[in-house]
Design a protein around this motif. Sequence first.
Motif, PDB file in Angstrom:
ATOM      1  N   PRO A 107      49.838  24.973 -20.832  1.00 15.17           N
ATOM      2  CA  PRO A 107      50.313  23.671 -21.304  1.00 15.17           C
ATOM      3  C   PRO A 107      50.858  23.349 -22.749  1.00 15.17           C
ATOM      4  CG  PRO A 107      48.090  23.529 -20.062  1.00 15.17           C
ATOM      5  CD  PRO A 107      48.383  24.935 -20.493  1.00 15.17           C
ATOM      6  N   PHE A 108      50.481  24.205 -23.597  1.00 20.33           N
ATOM      7  CA  PHE A 108      50.871  24.043 -24.877  1.00 20.33           C
ATOM      8  C   PHE A 108      52.308  24.300 -24.970  1.00 20.33           C
ATOM      9  CE2 PHE A 108      51.967  25.709 -28.977  1.00 20.33           C
ATOM     10  CZ  PHE A 108      51.618  24.989 -29.802  1.00 20.33           C
ATOM     11  N   TYR A 109      52.679  25.569 -24.338  1.00 17.53           N
ATOM     12  CA  TYR A 109      54.304  26.035 -24.483  1.00 17.53           C
ATOM     13  C   TYR A 109      54.852  25.199 -23.557  1.00 17.53           C
ATOM     14  CZ  TYR A 109      53.257  29.863 -27.943  1.00 17.53           C
ATOM     15  OH  TYR A 109      52.720  30.448 -29.210  1.00 17.53           O
ATOM     16  N   ALA A 110      54.360  24.635 -22.482  1.00 19.98           N
ATOM     17  CA  ALA A 110      55.158  23.570 -21.644  1.00 19.98           C
ATOM     18  C   ALA A 110      55.766  22.491 -22.548  1.00 19.98           C
ATOM     19  CB  ALA A 110      54.431  23.178 -20.437  1.00 19.98           C
ATOM     20  N   LEU A 111      54.939  22.251 -23.850  1.00 16.50           N
ATOM     21  CA  LEU A 111      55.689  21.077 -24.593  1.00 16.50           C
ATOM     22  C   LEU A 111      56.930  21.269 -25.276  1.00 16.50           C
ATOM     23  CD1 LEU A 111      52.173  19.883 -26.245  1.00 16.50           C
ATOM     24  CD2 LEU A 111      53.529  18.773 -24.024  1.00 16.50           C
ATOM     25  N   VAL A 112      57.147  22.940 -25.383  1.00 18.60           N
ATOM     26  CA  VAL A 112      58.123  23.375 -26.323  1.00 18.60           C
ATOM     27  C   VAL A 112      59.467  23.379 -25.777  1.00 18.60           C
ATOM     28  CG1 VAL A 112      58.946  25.079 -28.090  1.00 18.60           C
ATOM     29  CG2 VAL A 112      56.355  24.476 -27.668  1.00 18.60           C
ATOM     30  N   PRO A 113      60.500  22.951 -26.094  1.00 22.48           N
ATOM     31  CA  PRO A 113      61.889  23.098 -25.446  1.00 22.48           C
ATOM     32  C   PRO A 113      62.260  24.487 -25.611  1.00 22.48           C
ATOM     33  CG  PRO A 113      61.826  21.403 -27.214  1.00 22.48           C
ATOM     34  CD  PRO A 113      60.761  21.795 -27.323  1.00 22.48           C
ATOM     35  N   SER A 114      63.138  24.985 -24.663  1.00 24.75           N
ATOM     36  CA  SER A 114      63.203  26.272 -24.380  1.00 24.75           C
ATOM     37  C   SER A 114      63.960  26.817 -25.901  1.00 24.75           C
ATOM     38  CB  SER A 114      64.427  26.488 -23.378  1.00 24.75           C
ATOM     39  OG  SER A 114      65.563  25.510 -23.408  1.00 24.75           O
ATOM     40  N   TRP A 115      64.863  25.882 -26.435  1.00 27.04           N
ATOM     41  CA  TRP A 115      65.653  26.483 -27.613  1.00 27.04           C
ATOM     42  C   TRP A 115      64.585  26.684 -28.950  1.00 27.04           C
ATOM     43  CZ3 TRP A 115      64.642  23.669 -31.905  1.00 27.04           C
ATOM     44  CH2 TRP A 115      64.270  22.124 -31.743  1.00 27.04           C
ATOM     45  N   ALA A 116      63.443  26.298 -28.787  1.00 30.96           N
ATOM     46  CA  ALA A 116      62.505  26.200 -29.932  1.00 30.96           C
ATOM     47  C   ALA A 116      61.199  27.243 -29.620  1.00 30.96           C
ATOM     48  CB  ALA A 116      61.936  24.915 -30.232  1.00 30.96           C
ATOM     49  N   LEU A 117      61.393  27.944 -28.510  1.00 35.02           N
ATOM     50  CA  LEU A 117      60.345  28.413 -27.920  1.00 35.02           C
ATOM     51  C   LEU A 117      59.701  29.785 -28.863  1.00 35.02           C
ATOM     52  CD1 LEU A 117      58.224  28.679 -25.803  1.00 35.02           C
ATOM     53  CD2 LEU A 117      59.713  30.064 -24.426  1.00 35.02           C
ATOM     54  N   TYR A 118      60.987  30.521 -29.421  1.00 34.58           N
ATOM     55  CA  TYR A 118      60.671  31.587 -30.302  1.00 34.58           C
ATOM     56  C   TYR A 118      60.095  31.364 -31.617  1.00 34.58           C
ATOM     57  CZ  TYR A 118      62.425  34.836 -26.596  1.00 34.58           C
ATOM     58  OH  TYR A 118      62.705  35.385 -25.355  1.00 34.58           O
ATOM     59  N   PRO A 119      60.778  30.221 -32.273  1.00 33.34           N
ATOM     60  CA  PRO A 119      60.429  29.838 -33.467  1.00 33.34           C
ATOM     61  C   PRO A 119      58.902  29.112 -33.464  1.00 33.34           C
ATOM     62  CG  PRO A 119      62.434  28.939 -33.104  1.00 33.34           C
ATOM     63  CD  PRO A 119      62.185  29.677 -31.852  1.00 33.34           C
ATOM     64  N   THR A 120      58.614  28.474 -32.428  1.00 36.31           N
ATOM     65  CA  THR A 120      57.074  27.863 -31.939  1.00 36.31           C
ATOM     66  C   THR A 120      56.200  28.953 -31.990  1.00 36.31           C
ATOM     67  OG1 THR A 120      58.000  26.119 -31.032  1.00 36.31           O
ATOM     68  CG2 THR A 120      55.720  26.627 -30.909  1.00 36.31           C
ATOM     69  N   VAL A 121      56.570  30.403 -31.405  1.00 36.52           N
ATOM     70  CA  VAL A 121      55.841  31.669 -31.393  1.00 36.52           C
ATOM     71  C   VAL A 121      55.255  31.991 -32.582  1.00 36.52           C
ATOM     72  CG1 VAL A 121      55.652  33.893 -30.544  1.00 36.52           C
ATOM     73  CG2 VAL A 121      56.344  31.932 -28.897  1.00 36.52           C
ATOM     74  N   ILE A 122      56.709  31.960 -33.324  1.00 31.62           N
ATOM     75  CA  ILE A 122      56.324  32.540 -34.852  1.00 31.62           C
ATOM     76  C   ILE A 122      55.368  31.812 -35.738  1.00 31.62           C
ATOM     77  CG2 ILE A 122      57.673  33.111 -37.261  1.00 31.62           C
ATOM     78  CD1 ILE A 122      60.049  33.756 -35.086  1.00 31.62           C
ATOM     79  N   VAL A 123      55.617  30.272 -35.641  1.00 31.68           N
ATOM     80  CA  VAL A 123      54.775  29.466 -36.335  1.00 31.68           C
ATOM     81  C   VAL A 123      53.454  29.653 -35.886  1.00 31.68           C
ATOM     82  CG1 VAL A 123      54.249  26.959 -36.929  1.00 31.68           C
ATOM     83  CG2 VAL A 123      56.648  27.984 -36.864  1.00 31.68           C
ATOM     84  N   ALA A 124      53.169  29.682 -34.406  1.00 29.36           N
ATOM     85  CA  ALA A 124      51.879  29.789 -33.962  1.00 29.36           C
ATOM     86  C   ALA A 124      51.128  31.054 -34.283  1.00 29.36           C
ATOM     87  CB  ALA A 124      51.809  29.691 -32.293  1.00 29.36           C
ATOM     88  N   THR A 125      52.008  32.304 -34.187  1.00 30.17           N
ATOM     89  CA  THR A 125      51.392  33.356 -34.820  1.00 30.17           C
ATOM     90  C   THR A 125      50.699  33.126 -36.276  1.00 30.17           C
ATOM     91  OG1 THR A 125      52.899  34.529 -33.279  1.00 30.17           O
ATOM     92  CG2 THR A 125      51.638  35.896 -35.000  1.00 30.17           C
ATOM     93  N   ALA A 126      51.736  32.757 -36.991  1.00 32.39           N
ATOM     94  CA  ALA A 126      51.460  32.376 -38.447  1.00 32.39           C
ATOM     95  C   ALA A 126      50.195  31.768 -38.739  1.00 32.39           C
ATOM     96  CB  ALA A 126      52.480  31.849 -39.128  1.00 32.39           C
ATOM     97  N   ALA A 127      50.054  30.461 -37.996  1.00 29.69           N
ATOM     98  CA  ALA A 127      48.856  29.660 -37.954  1.00 29.69           C
ATOM     99  C   ALA A 127      47.478  30.433 -37.450  1.00 29.69           C
ATOM    100  CB  ALA A 127      48.914  28.544 -36.922  1.00 29.69           C
ATOM    101  N   ALA A 128      47.692  31.394 -36.395  1.00 26.47           N
ATOM    102  CA  ALA A 128      46.720  32.308 -35.783  1.00 26.47           C
ATOM    103  C   ALA A 128      46.118  33.257 -36.905  1.00 26.47           C
ATOM    104  CB  ALA A 128      46.999  32.944 -34.496  1.00 26.47           C
ATOM    105  N   VAL A 129      46.960  33.740 -37.641  1.00 26.39           N
ATOM    106  CA  VAL A 129      46.721  34.496 -38.623  1.00 26.39           C
ATOM    107  C   VAL A 129      45.852  33.886 -39.942  1.00 26.39           C
ATOM    108  CG1 VAL A 129      47.561  36.011 -40.721  1.00 26.39           C
ATOM    109  CG2 VAL A 129      48.495  36.167 -38.320  1.00 26.39           C
ATOM    110  N   VAL A 130      46.411  32.864 -40.011  1.00 27.30           N
ATOM    111  CA  VAL A 130      45.491  31.918 -41.178  1.00 27.30           C
ATOM    112  C   VAL A 130      44.196  31.606 -40.485  1.00 27.30           C
ATOM    113  CG1 VAL A 130      45.447  29.603 -42.432  1.00 27.30           C
ATOM    114  CG2 VAL A 130      47.753  30.883 -42.035  1.00 27.30           C
TER     115      VAL A 130
END
Length: 636
Positions: free
Chosen positions: A290-313
Amino acid sequence: MTASTTEGDHGKARMGTLMLAALGVVYGDIGTSPLYAVKECFSPQSLHRVPVTPENILGVLSLVFWSLMMVVTVKYLSFITRADNEGAGGILALLALVPTREGPEGRTPSAKRRLFFLIVLFGAALLYGDGVVTPAISVLSAMEGLEVATMKLKPAVVPLTCGIILALFLVQKRGTAGVGRIFGPITLLWFVVIAALGLKEIVRNPGVLLAISPDHAVTFFLENKGHGFLILGSIVLCITGGEALYADMSHFGRPPIVRTWLAIVWPALLLNYFGQGARLLAEPAAAQNPFYALVPSWALYPTVIVATAAAVVASQALISGAYSLTQQAVQLGYFPRVTIVHTSRTEHGQIYIPEINAAMLVVCLVLVLGFQSSSGLAAAYGIAVTGTMTVTTLVYYVVVREAWGWSIWKAAPLAALFLAFDIPFFVANWAKFLHGGWVPVALSLVVFVVMTTWKTGRAHLAEAFRNALLPLATFLDDVKQTAPHRVRGTAVFMASNPDGTPPALLHHFKHNQVLHEQVVLLSIQVANVPEVSDERRVYVVDLGQGFFQVTAHYGFLQTPNAPSVLSMCNAYGLTIEPRRTSYYLGRETLLIDGHSGMSRWRKVLFAFISRNARPATAYFGLPPNRVVELGMQIDL
């Protein structure tokens, strides 16, 4: 501009800085929960999923809303965080607020009090179980966004997750001072992103906001019956950072943490959770993620990067929390000595413990390789954190009754309200025990056995020393009568009991028949407070004949340093030349054939831990080339 206006502006700027920092350190864990919390309620891969129907969607959202409201906002931020130990939080800091009560023997606590302390120690041990699962599930769930982009990247998810976790733990020795400055902005960007993603879907389907009504939660339980209760094992994922925000309170203080929650974190989380619900109402197939279903296809990879950075934090916050918990446990006598490296000259809380770091790294990698998916790890997540939350409520009740003097009519209803949420969450998570929930419980049991064995063994060791201890006054009388030869310099003997003669001093005097011009009996005392100021650190008593008794007081968030203590003695008339100072320590060889009352396996374990604990030389900061160790045998 008036002085008061300038001071007001400065205060607002400082509060803003603290809020930004707290955003990164305190709310990283709970902030990444939207990656997997709703998913585990509906995903086909989830253990206790429910059908994706409008009634169930609104029911789950209602449970999420009221869980965040009652557990985080009401319990922790409104009440628990007020029970600070001079600004420090966490279960061991809370335990230190409990008044000490002795049993009828004068030393031994009552059976009820011993059971209470054991429960609290197990609650502290459970935090380690939570700490190893968080990095694994946070990073893995963030990387699973690649599968949404294209299934061709699915084989790369686990290796990439392992690589990120490995890099995260390897950089710990460099400290978090530099990285910490970007934690806040990264997490702020994360909350802005998840709020925007959720708001977009809520605008399309505002009816999802009806889930705020508790009627939907009640209806959910009535319709799903026992299975509806088990879904609490997934709902709990949205509040797993509650205990962490209390434990990290000493770094920022209560006001910035509360304001950050109310102004940023809580609104952003609710917008995203309700946005995921709105998306599911429109497209039930989105339950796969459900979370990634919110993300437009063009923003998927940038969102993965931001999510990964947040997960590291988020992972960093739990790792740092494990370091702080270990330091507190060592200082309070519940954990063997470990290597504590201070990575910042200005921030005492920024420490690195290589032994804990290595153990957590290995366990995290094993969890990722063993479970392979965030859904698998979600089955292992929850028991540890809900257990700690329940124990925190029990300790809070004892504190308000015994330390604050609340009446039972005031304290009991409040504790009952908290337990009305803690216990159902805890019980529901036990349904996941055979599906992976046993992992953090097993890890916590190992830590619990180590902590209790160390505490019990040290108590028996202290008793053995106490029974064989020569009163200090008797020894000083003997020195006065025999008038032994005195050599130049200062001898420092570590004294655990300030009223007795250190065994190392007796051995030295017996075998060498000489004493130094100055003999310092140094006792390190740990107070039940986070910090002791330098002004209250040292007390010096001149015992005559060149003997001095020095007592150094430290808080449970501070690391003792003997040379630093001795340098402070100049202000009290005791001058010590470091180049003419020798330190004498006793090195005990533990024999397991004594009559201490410990079981044989505990004696063997205690002896093993003692041999492998960090040497007192390093722990107390003693210069290695000026230390003399005297061996002695102790029967346990």
